[in-house]
Design a protein around this motif. Sequence first.
Motif, PDB file in Angstrom:
ATOM      1  N   PHE A 200      55.485   2.737  71.049  1.00  0.00           N
ATOM      2  CA  PHE A 200      55.241   1.449  71.697  1.00  0.00           C
ATOM      3  C   PHE A 200      55.179   1.608  73.208  1.00  0.00           C
ATOM      4  O   PHE A 200      54.325   1.044  73.879  1.00  0.00           O
ATOM      5  N   LEU A 201      56.113   2.425  73.736  1.00  0.00           N
ATOM      6  CA  LEU A 201      56.109   2.684  75.181  1.00  0.00           C
ATOM      7  C   LEU A 201      54.782   3.314  75.589  1.00  0.00           C
ATOM      8  O   LEU A 201      54.176   2.952  76.591  1.00  0.00           O
ATOM      9  N   GLU A 206      49.209   3.046  77.887  1.00  0.00           N
ATOM     10  CA  GLU A 206      47.761   3.058  77.661  1.00  0.00           C
ATOM     11  C   GLU A 206      47.159   1.727  78.092  1.00  0.00           C
ATOM     12  O   GLU A 206      46.092   1.683  78.689  1.00  0.00           O
ATOM     13  N   GLU A 207      47.876   0.645  77.789  1.00  0.00           N
ATOM     14  CA  GLU A 207      47.399  -0.678  78.170  1.00  0.00           C
ATOM     15  C   GLU A 207      47.354  -0.793  79.691  1.00  0.00           C
ATOM     16  O   GLU A 207      46.398  -1.324  80.261  1.00  0.00           O
ATOM     17  N   GLY A 208      48.398  -0.259  80.338  1.00  0.00           N
ATOM     18  CA  GLY A 208      48.444  -0.255  81.801  1.00  0.00           C
ATOM     19  C   GLY A 208      47.247   0.459  82.385  1.00  0.00           C
ATOM     20  O   GLY A 208      46.621  -0.011  83.334  1.00  0.00           O
ATOM     21  N   MET A 247      45.310   3.990  69.058  1.00  0.00           N
ATOM     22  CA  MET A 247      46.764   4.033  69.170  1.00  0.00           C
ATOM     23  C   MET A 247      47.388   2.878  68.399  1.00  0.00           C
ATOM     24  O   MET A 247      48.340   3.050  67.647  1.00  0.00           O
ATOM     25  N   TRP A 248      46.813   1.659  68.580  1.00  0.00           N
ATOM     26  CA  TRP A 248      47.357   0.491  67.896  1.00  0.00           C
ATOM     27  C   TRP A 248      47.149   0.560  66.385  1.00  0.00           C
ATOM     28  O   TRP A 248      48.021   0.167  65.613  1.00  0.00           O
ATOM     29  N   MET A 252      50.141   0.386  63.780  1.00  0.00           N
ATOM     30  CA  MET A 252      50.202  -0.620  62.731  1.00  0.00           C
ATOM     31  C   MET A 252      50.292   0.052  61.362  1.00  0.00           C
ATOM     32  O   MET A 252      50.951  -0.449  60.461  1.00  0.00           O
ATOM     33  N   GLY A 253      49.624   1.210  61.216  1.00  0.00           N
ATOM     34  CA  GLY A 253      49.715   1.985  59.977  1.00  0.00           C
ATOM     35  C   GLY A 253      51.160   2.372  59.702  1.00  0.00           C
ATOM     36  O   GLY A 253      51.671   2.198  58.589  1.00  0.00           O
TER      37      GLY A 253
END
Length: 596
Positions: A200-201, A206-208, A247-248, A252-253
Amino acid sequence: MQVKESLSKGCKRYFILAVICSLAVALLDMISPKVVQYTVDHIIGNSPVTDDIAAEVIAFAGGREYLLSHLYIIALTVAAAALLAALCRYFYRLFNIKGTERLIKRLRDRIFDHIMHLPFSWHNSNHTGDIIQRATSDVETVRNFLSEQVTALFRIVVLIIMAMYFMIDINGKLAFVSGIFIPVVILYSLFFHNRIGDAFLHADEEEGRLSAIAQENLTGVRVVRAFGRERYERERFEKQNNSYTHMWIKLMGWLSAFWCSNDLITGLQIMLVTVFGAVFCVHGEMSVGAYIAFVSYNAMLSWPVRELGRVISDMSRVGISVKRIRYILDSEPEPAGTETSKHLGTEPLPVKFSHVSFSYSEDTPEVLSDVSFEIKPGSSLGILGGTGSGKSTLVYLLDRLYELPEDKGTITIGGTDIRELDIKELRRYVGLVLQEPFLFSKTLAENIAITREGEADMKAVEAAVKVADLKDTIEKFTDGYETYVGERGVTLSGGQKQRTAIAQVLMKNPPLMVFDDSLSAVDMETDARIRAALKSNVKKSSMILISHRITTLMQADVIIVLDHGRVKEMGSHEELLRKNGIYKKIYDIQTEGAGL
Ligand SMILES: Nc1ncnc2c1ncn2[C@@H]1O[C@H](COP(=O)(O)OP(=O)(O)O)[C@@H](O)[C@H]1O
Ligand SMILES: [Mg+2]
């Protein structure tokens, strides 16, 4: 934890009320299965009442016969318990939110206030993006922790203890069958969430990166267009977006796999409890009503137990955020003056630099070495020097944007060491136009009048604008003084910004004015006009003019030539020309072909 204590002042009662409500919810939830048990066993069924409480309750409600013919009373009791529990749940949320939001608001205010009071040097050595991250996402993590995790942990523990108590009370052996699964599920969930926490971190980072690319392209859109980089930038964004999406999907998997396997464990537990319970019933070790109640309690447990692992694992993350917030709050603010600090008044006083040396850090060479000079009240000083010669640093020290160490010389105003002055008093006395001025997203008038609190006095604004040679520019804007500048409005040119900053300082009308390369972005003619206007309008104040252009400074009473942090020459324009030193050399180069 001194900071924490004062932060929670006034919020504690909300948290206490929330805890009380949450206890009530847990207790009320325990009632229905018990009522069902008594009804099945003693009212509908005919087994003798062995339990004292049950006997009392049945007697209180009118006895078995009465209840059997009025079964709706029992149904109403169950409904009332559920209703009351719902009400308590509502108040629990309400108190919890009130406490949390108040505390978080106070925390946000405190962080912002503290950031405002941190020295310039601190801001220079910390990235804006990082500070914003700490003041927003990290605060959000703490808020989540308070509003969700702490209370969830409390609720879950209370629920597990109560349900286990009733289950053991009903049948110890069956409670054991159910209970052995609890640590298994908690540990499994804890293990999983710890593992996935890092992912999650990573996803956050990655979102950043993704938003950094988007932001960069939005702010740098002109460069992107001008250099035809649209395709490259789009591909760069797509690549990052791809990696973020994958990544997401992966995350989620894993989450699905976790929930599935966890459902399997819970299913196994329910099955075992059902089977063993049925066996105990058949063998007469347990009544049918007790069996139904037990199954209800057992069902109540499956969600909280699963959540516990997640909550514990999430809690470990809040520690990091608290540390990151504390870094800001623990940074030393600018020293505040004392009541007895000296006042400088409104008249210009002599300003004296004596043997000032300075370096930005211990392991970098000196930027200023043994600089000494004096400015007589009401006179002007010109500082001439190339880029990096230390001109701006000199001004930073004078305004105490950086502190001059004790043993590195002294700067005095009217004989008082500036280190002994209240920093607010010093900054009231010194009006500084920075080399790279910054304007707020406000109107021009508001920006110009920013040094004065309250409503802008338009007359004063207009007068300042005239001296700063900004009048024509402003009149060309359709909104005039009400023109918005900055992100939300028009983009001013470098020269327009500089002139706005000059107008700001003129509004403030301090005894000492400092213009750090403030005319570098305007043409020679405008430069000359502004200087002439300054000379005839600002008669009283002392002035420091900084430039690499001789024409800007040559009318100053005293000029110093700064080179690599050292004063090479000092004197009036004529004196310096006569000296035939580096000033003369620079003069010759700069006036060559300019017809001066
Ligand atoms: N915040 C800072 N940290 C470290 N070094 C700095 C900082 N600001 C300026 N310097 C260095 O100090 C020297 C003098 O800079 P400055 O005073 O801005 O010169 P000038 O205004 O004459 O161009 C330069 O070598 C510059 O790189
Ligand atoms: Mg500079």
